[in-house]
Design a protein around this motif. Structure first.
Motif, PDB file in Angstrom:
ATOM      1  N   ILE A 140       0.616  -1.157  -0.054  1.00 57.93           N
ATOM      2  CA  ILE A 140      -0.048   0.059   0.132  1.00 57.93           C
ATOM      3  C   ILE A 140       1.006   0.918   0.126  1.00 57.93           C
ATOM      4  CG2 ILE A 140      -1.684   1.234   1.410  1.00 57.93           C
ATOM      5  CD1 ILE A 140      -2.561  -1.177   2.380  1.00 57.93           C
ATOM      6  N   SER A 141       1.968   1.470   0.832  1.00 53.99           N
ATOM      7  CA  SER A 141       2.948   2.501   0.705  1.00 53.99           C
ATOM      8  C   SER A 141       3.772   2.713  -0.250  1.00 53.99           C
ATOM      9  CB  SER A 141       3.123   2.413   1.763  1.00 53.99           C
ATOM     10  OG  SER A 141       4.838   1.564   1.399  1.00 53.99           O
ATOM     11  N   ARG A 142       3.907   1.673  -1.453  1.00 53.27           N
ATOM     12  CA  ARG A 142       4.812   2.333  -2.287  1.00 53.27           C
ATOM     13  C   ARG A 142       4.016   3.155  -2.941  1.00 53.27           C
ATOM     14  NH1 ARG A 142       9.421   2.543  -1.687  1.00 53.27           N
ATOM     15  NH2 ARG A 142      11.438   2.038  -3.781  1.00 53.27           N
ATOM     16  N   PRO A 143       2.843   2.814  -3.840  1.00 51.68           N
ATOM     17  CA  PRO A 143       2.505   3.926  -4.494  1.00 51.68           C
ATOM     18  C   PRO A 143       2.110   4.879  -4.042  1.00 51.68           C
ATOM     19  CG  PRO A 143       1.066   1.715  -5.115  1.00 51.68           C
ATOM     20  CD  PRO A 143       2.214   1.623  -3.816  1.00 51.68           C
ATOM     21  N   LEU A 144       2.131   5.422  -2.399  1.00 52.84           N
ATOM     22  CA  LEU A 144       1.324   6.407  -2.203  1.00 52.84           C
ATOM     23  C   LEU A 144       3.039   7.519  -2.073  1.00 52.84           C
ATOM     24  CD1 LEU A 144      -1.036   5.614   0.577  1.00 52.84           C
ATOM     25  CD2 LEU A 144      -1.299   6.748  -1.760  1.00 52.84           C
ATOM     26  N   GLU A 145       3.950   6.526  -1.697  1.00 56.96           N
ATOM     27  CA  GLU A 145       5.443   6.847  -1.350  1.00 56.96           C
ATOM     28  C   GLU A 145       5.579   8.143  -2.460  1.00 56.96           C
ATOM     29  OE1 GLU A 145       7.124   4.270  -0.422  1.00 56.96           O
ATOM     30  OE2 GLU A 145       6.785   4.751   1.619  1.00 56.96           O
TER      31      GLU A 145
ATOM     32  N   ASP B  99       6.693  13.531  -6.149  1.00 51.70           N
ATOM     33  CA  ASP B  99       6.646  12.720  -7.349  1.00 51.70           C
ATOM     34  C   ASP B  99       7.287  14.028  -7.891  1.00 51.70           C
ATOM     35  OD1 ASP B  99       4.328  12.333  -8.815  1.00 51.70           O
ATOM     36  OD2 ASP B  99       4.609  14.817  -9.363  1.00 51.70           O
ATOM     37  N   LYS B 100       7.739  15.618  -6.821  1.00 49.20           N
ATOM     38  CA  LYS B 100       8.421  16.633  -7.510  1.00 49.20           C
ATOM     39  C   LYS B 100       9.962  15.866  -7.586  1.00 49.20           C
ATOM     40  CE  LYS B 100       9.998  21.171  -7.691  1.00 49.20           C
ATOM     41  NZ  LYS B 100       9.440  22.356  -6.507  1.00 49.20           N
ATOM     42  N   GLU B 101      10.584  15.546  -6.499  1.00 49.90           N
ATOM     43  CA  GLU B 101      11.960  14.501  -6.569  1.00 49.90           C
ATOM     44  C   GLU B 101      12.012  14.024  -7.635  1.00 49.90           C
ATOM     45  OE1 GLU B 101       9.725  15.926  -4.122  1.00 49.90           O
ATOM     46  OE2 GLU B 101      10.923  16.743  -2.746  1.00 49.90           O
ATOM     47  N   ILE B 102      10.860  12.881  -7.390  1.00 42.46           N
ATOM     48  CA  ILE B 102      11.184  11.868  -8.404  1.00 42.46           C
ATOM     49  C   ILE B 102      10.859  12.635  -9.768  1.00 42.46           C
ATOM     50  CG2 ILE B 102      10.006  10.103  -9.206  1.00 42.46           C
ATOM     51  CD1 ILE B 102       8.925   9.305  -6.609  1.00 42.46           C
TER      52      ILE B 102
ATOM     53  N   TRP C 191      11.637   2.845  -9.290  1.00 41.20           N
ATOM     54  CA  TRP C 191      13.218   3.305  -9.574  1.00 41.20           C
ATOM     55  C   TRP C 191      13.835   4.234  -9.003  1.00 41.20           C
ATOM     56  CZ3 TRP C 191      16.729   6.444 -11.868  1.00 41.20           C
ATOM     57  CH2 TRP C 191      17.664   6.466 -12.185  1.00 41.20           C
ATOM     58  N   ALA C 192      13.886   5.575  -9.260  1.00 48.53           N
ATOM     59  CA  ALA C 192      13.632   7.313  -8.824  1.00 48.53           C
ATOM     60  C   ALA C 192      13.400   6.930  -7.613  1.00 48.53           C
ATOM     61  CB  ALA C 192      13.043   8.048  -9.873  1.00 48.53           C
ATOM     62  N   LEU C 193      12.355   6.933  -7.367  1.00 49.81           N
ATOM     63  CA  LEU C 193      12.010   6.861  -5.741  1.00 49.81           C
ATOM     64  C   LEU C 193      13.893   6.130  -4.475  1.00 49.81           C
ATOM     65  CD1 LEU C 193       9.924   7.855  -3.307  1.00 49.81           C
ATOM     66  CD2 LEU C 193       9.329   5.222  -3.505  1.00 49.81           C
ATOM     67  N   GLY C 194      13.739   5.126  -5.303  1.00 47.81           N
ATOM     68  CA  GLY C 194      14.890   4.411  -4.583  1.00 47.81           C
ATOM     69  C   GLY C 194      16.226   5.189  -4.963  1.00 47.81           C
ATOM     70  N   GLN C 195      15.758   6.102  -6.070  1.00 43.86           N
ATOM     71  CA  GLN C 195      17.337   6.667  -5.700  1.00 43.86           C
ATOM     72  C   GLN C 195      17.410   7.710  -5.521  1.00 43.86           C
ATOM     73  OE1 GLN C 195      20.324   5.592  -7.466  1.00 43.86           O
ATOM     74  NE2 GLN C 195      19.515   3.494  -7.600  1.00 43.86           N
ATOM     75  N   LEU C 196      16.546   8.196  -5.062  1.00 45.99           N
ATOM     76  CA  LEU C 196      16.168   9.495  -3.959  1.00 45.99           C
ATOM     77  C   LEU C 196      16.970   8.676  -2.338  1.00 45.99           C
ATOM     78  CD1 LEU C 196      12.407  10.637  -4.519  1.00 45.99           C
ATOM     79  CD2 LEU C 196      14.850  11.645  -5.475  1.00 45.99           C
ATOM     80  N   SER C 197      17.238   7.801  -2.279  1.00 44.81           N
ATOM     81  CA  SER C 197      18.379   7.478  -0.465  1.00 44.81           C
ATOM     82  C   SER C 197      19.890   8.033  -1.104  1.00 44.81           C
ATOM     83  CB  SER C 197      18.210   6.368  -0.384  1.00 44.81           C
ATOM     84  OG  SER C 197      16.880   6.686   0.393  1.00 44.81           O
ATOM     85  N   PHE C 198      19.980   8.793  -2.480  1.00 48.26           N
ATOM     86  CA  PHE C 198      21.332   8.081  -2.461  1.00 48.26           C
ATOM     87  C   PHE C 198      21.577   9.811  -3.946  1.00 48.26           C
ATOM     88  CE2 PHE C 198      20.814   4.062  -3.514  1.00 48.26           C
ATOM     89  CZ  PHE C 198      21.716   4.111  -2.035  1.00 48.26           C
ATOM     90  N   ASN C 199      23.411  10.485  -3.244  1.00 41.10           N
ATOM     91  CA  ASN C 199      23.148  11.340  -3.885  1.00 41.10           C
ATOM     92  C   ASN C 199      23.931  12.181  -5.505  1.00 41.10           C
ATOM     93  OD1 ASN C 199      22.814  14.065  -2.023  1.00 41.10           O
ATOM     94  ND2 ASN C 199      24.296  12.671  -1.056  1.00 41.10           N
TER      95      ASN C 199
ATOM     96  N   ILE D 299       7.828   7.569   5.870  1.00 44.33           N
ATOM     97  CA  ILE D 299       6.673   7.056   5.333  1.00 44.33           C
ATOM     98  C   ILE D 299       6.372   5.499   5.422  1.00 44.33           C
ATOM     99  CG2 ILE D 299       5.342   7.590   3.715  1.00 44.33           C
ATOM    100  CD1 ILE D 299       6.851   9.759   3.007  1.00 44.33           C
ATOM    101  N   GLY D 300       7.051   4.465   5.139  1.00 48.04           N
ATOM    102  CA  GLY D 300       7.145   3.524   4.660  1.00 48.04           C
ATOM    103  C   GLY D 300       6.606   2.622   5.831  1.00 48.04           C
ATOM    104  N   LEU D 301       7.343   3.346   7.194  1.00 47.46           N
ATOM    105  CA  LEU D 301       6.541   2.324   8.207  1.00 47.46           C
ATOM    106  C   LEU D 301       5.712   3.043   8.819  1.00 47.46           C
ATOM    107  CD1 LEU D 301      10.519   3.070   9.894  1.00 47.46           C
ATOM    108  CD2 LEU D 301       9.357   0.033   8.697  1.00 47.46           C
ATOM    109  N   LEU D 302       5.308   4.405   8.270  1.00 44.80           N
ATOM    110  CA  LEU D 302       4.060   4.792   9.098  1.00 44.80           C
ATOM    111  C   LEU D 302       2.739   4.068   8.563  1.00 44.80           C
ATOM    112  CD1 LEU D 302       2.212   6.918  10.722  1.00 44.80           C
ATOM    113  CD2 LEU D 302       2.383   8.511   8.459  1.00 44.80           C
TER     114      LEU D 302
END
Length: 361
Positions: free
Chosen positions: A114-119, A124-127, A266-274, A290-293
């Motif tokens: 459930i959390s992944r699409p909402l994340e 959205d802007k950062e992605i 994929w882009a959401l996963g890459q947000l954790s890296f510079n 947010i995922g844990l929430l």
């Protein structure tokens, strides 16, 4: 409020007629039912948003998103309702934990789904910005690959072209120098290579003839360069190098807007890296939080049911189940007794009939 409470009782999977006999238990199951309902609602929004990107660009993308969102939300709602209502509060704590463990694991998996699409929507802007960088780097790498492959394929022609250009540039510089010397000779400017006598003398004529010959050689070299450049440009056009260009800002915006679910995930996963590959701690914590929430929200009904102590409602349900099982057992025993009686009656009748036949014989 009575209708709303009954709806949330239904969501919690309670037996409403029994619950109404215990008013102190009503608010607890209203809270549990509301949590289950909103979990299903979030699941519907999440599933619809994910499906919208699957069919994005189609005429009926919104319709597929709505239908799938409703179906997915009802499925999660029904599953959560079953998970909570199936926990028996009338057994020991260890037994309750044993019952709840697979249900909690299932709730965690549902929360992650459930959390992944909402994340994806929250970031959205950062992605989109990360996708633009990715698309631009991908296009640059593609162009570099094509150029490297073309250079290896036409190494001889490219080397020959570079040699001709070097000769042409060197000859053009020499002609320019000779033209200046000829002007000095004609106008009488004294240098180490001119006589200093004004006029169009034998020396000037000889320099002019040499200059014309070099200019003819330059024209020949220029024609050879143009001919070879035309050939190479044709090969580039044939191999697709001329059509591949870096994306413009408008093109990058368009590509990021129509990006599919896989690219955005994929882009959401890459947000954790510079950009340099180092860990972006702040963004990573935000995404994880947010995922844990959502995972905690999905597990919340199970936790509430586990933490609550057995109440009057649970005792009433246990009593009802005991009575029903006792009645079912009596009916079964009575059925066996009746069946045995019928069997014995039929057996006695057949024996008497057989005796009569033997006497008559």
């Amino acid at each position: 409020m009575n209708s709303i409470s009954r709806f949330f009782w239904f969501c919690s999977g309670t037996h409403q007629e029994t619950l109404e006999k215990h008013p102190t238990e009503e608010n607890k199951y209203v809270g549990i039912g509301a949590t289950i309902f909103f979990t299903g609602l979030f699941a519907a929004l999440s599933g619809g948003y994910a499906m919208y990107f699957v069919f994005k660009g189609g005429d009926f993308a919104w319709l597929f998103a709505v239908l799938f969102g409703i179906i997915w939300g009802l499925a999660i709602f029904n599953m959560d309702r079953y998970i909570v209502s199936s926990i028996n509060k009338n057994v020991s704590t260890n037994r309750q934990l044993l019952q709840a463990t697979p249900r909690i694991l299932l709730a965690i998996m549902i929360g992650m789904v459930i959390s992944r699409p909402l994340e994806l929507k929250i970031f959205d802007k950062e992605i989109k910005e990360r996708l633009k960088v990715s698309y631009l780097n991908g296009q640059r790498a593609k162009i570099d690959t094509l150029n490297n492959a073309f250079s290896k394929k036409y190494t001889i022609e490219l080397d020959k072209l570079n040699d001709l250009k070097t000769q042409r540039d060197s000859l053009a510089a020499a002609i320019k120098s000779d033209q200046q010397k000829l002007n000095f000779e004609i106008f009488g400017n004294k240098t180490t290579e001119t006589s200093g006598v004004m006029g169009y003398g034998p020396y000037a004529k000889r320099k002019e003839q040499e200059l014309k010959q070099r200019e003819q050689n330059l024209d020949t070299l220029t024609n050879d360069v143009r001919s070879l450049e035309k050939f190479i440009d044709g090969r580039k056009q044939f191999d697709g190098l001329m059509t591949e260009k870096l994306y413009t800002s408008k093109q990058l915006d368009s590509l990021s807007n129509i990006a599919g679910f896989a690219d955005r995930n994929w882009a959401l996963g890459q947000l954790s890296f510079n950009a340099d590959g180092t860990k972006d701690t702040n963004t990573a914590i935000a995404v994880t939080f947010i995922g844990l929430l959502f995972i905690f929200f999905e597990c919340l009904p199970v936790f509430v049911k586990l933490m609550s102590s057995p109440g009057p409602y649970d005792k009433s349900i246990e009593s009802m189940e005991t009575v029903q099982m006792y009645d079912a057992g009596k009916d079964k025993d009575f059925g066996i007794e009746v069946a045995d009686g019928i069997h014995e009656t039929r057996t006695s009748t057949e024996i008497e009939r057989r005796k009569e036949q033997l006497r008559g014989g």
